[in-house]
Write an enzyme that holds these catalytic residues in place. Structure first.
Site, mmCIF file in Angstrom:
data_model
loop_
_atom_site.group_PDB
_atom_site.id
_atom_site.type_symbol
_atom_site.label_atom_id
_atom_site.label_comp_id
_atom_site.label_asym_id
_atom_site.label_seq_id
_atom_site.Cartn_x
_atom_site.Cartn_y
_atom_site.Cartn_z
ATOM 1 N N GLY A 11 102.780 6.290 1.176
ATOM 2 C CA GLY A 11 101.749 6.187 2.217
ATOM 3 C C GLY A 11 102.253 5.344 3.383
ATOM 4 N N GLY A 12 103.559 5.235 3.493
ATOM 5 C CA GLY A 12 104.185 4.361 4.503
ATOM 6 C C GLY A 12 103.949 4.787 5.940
ATOM 7 C CB ILE A 16 97.543 -0.378 5.708
ATOM 8 C CG1 ILE A 16 96.216 -0.862 6.301
ATOM 9 C CG2 ILE A 16 98.163 -1.463 4.822
ATOM 10 C CD1 ILE A 16 95.149 -1.144 5.299
ATOM 11 C CE LYS A 134 90.455 1.230 -1.591
ATOM 12 N NZ LYS A 134 90.589 0.302 -0.458
#
Ligand SMILES: NC(=O)c1ccc[n+]([C@@H]2O[C@H](COP(=O)([O-])OP(=O)(O)OC[C@H]3O[C@@H](n4cnc5c(N)ncnc54)[C@H](OP(=O)(O)O)[C@@H]3O)[C@@H](O)[C@H]2O)c1
Length: 192
Positions: A11-12, A16, A134
């Site tokens: 998810g780079g 974020i 989450k």
């Protein structure tokens, strides 16, 4: 000198994730970034970001959270896996947990959190559902007995203030504000 921890970020290329990639490289960690092969086709503006990661010294690995083999292969390169996937993929991190278990070499996993401490929250929708997702991933990480760290850094003013916390717009609302819940839940602002 002790060898630096090798880090994989999934998810780079996200909001974020890009900061995590940059920080990891700048701290001197051998840094790997799992990128989807079609990322730059879908988001041409991310070509510069990926080029910048390579210039900084990060290694780009192609894969997808839905492609088990690509995950296991990428994970085998590293000691630590950091997931910064977006809200829509939180539940799919069970696939990441399965790949970490199969790879068998990971010393620590940081699932995609970077917000409220989801085990100590009393939220209204739509956040309530996201936080519950989450929390389910936390329980799955613990059940899989994977060493882990959960990063709870609360909301970012830079993310929520421009829209005054509105979830359905990217610009400041001028005509109306939607109050979440029934309007009665109490809020708390903590100045760090
Ligand atoms: N505390 C706060 O105020 C705050 C604010 C925002 C977010 N967050 C939290 O931070 C975390 C990250 O959110 P974000 O907004 O940074 O996410 P984001 O910008 O939506 O980034 C998502 C990342 O996941 C990647 N991705 C999407 N589908 C994928 C797939 N199938 N396989 C592998 N990678 C895939 C995307 O890659 P592509 O480039 O290919 O699309 C992108 O790199 C979330 O847990 C979110 O809740 C917290």
């Amino acid at each position: 000198m002790a060898q630096k921890t090798k880090i994989l970020i999934i998810g780079g290329t996200g909001y974020i994730g890009k900061f995590v990639v940059e920080a990891s490289v700048k701290e001197g960690h051998p840094t790997f970034v799992l990128v989807r092969e079609n990322t730059t086709t879908k988001h041409p503006e991310k070509a510069n970001l990926i080029h910048n990661f390579k210039t900084l010294g990060a290694t780009i690995l192609y894969g997808d959270i839905h492609d088990h083999e690509s995950l296991v292969k990428a994970i085998k390169h590293v000691d630590v896996v950091i997931s910064t996937v977006g809200g829509g993929l939180v539940a799919d991190q069970v696939k990441l947990i399965a790949a970490i278990k199969e790879a068998g070499n990971v010393k620590r996993f940081l699932p995609s959190e970077f917000g409220t401490d989801v085990d100590h929250v009393n939220a209204v929708e739509p956040a309530k559902t996201t936080f519950a997702g989450k929390a389910r991933i936390r329980r799955a990480v613990e059940a899989a007995d994977i060493p882990h760290t959960y990063i709870s850094c609360n909301g970012f003013a830079g993310y929520f203030l421009p829209t005054v916390g509105q979830m359905d717009t990217h610009t400041a609302p001028r005509e109306k504000i939607t109050i979440l819940g029934d309007g009665n839940p109490k809020g708390r602002i903590i100045n760090a």
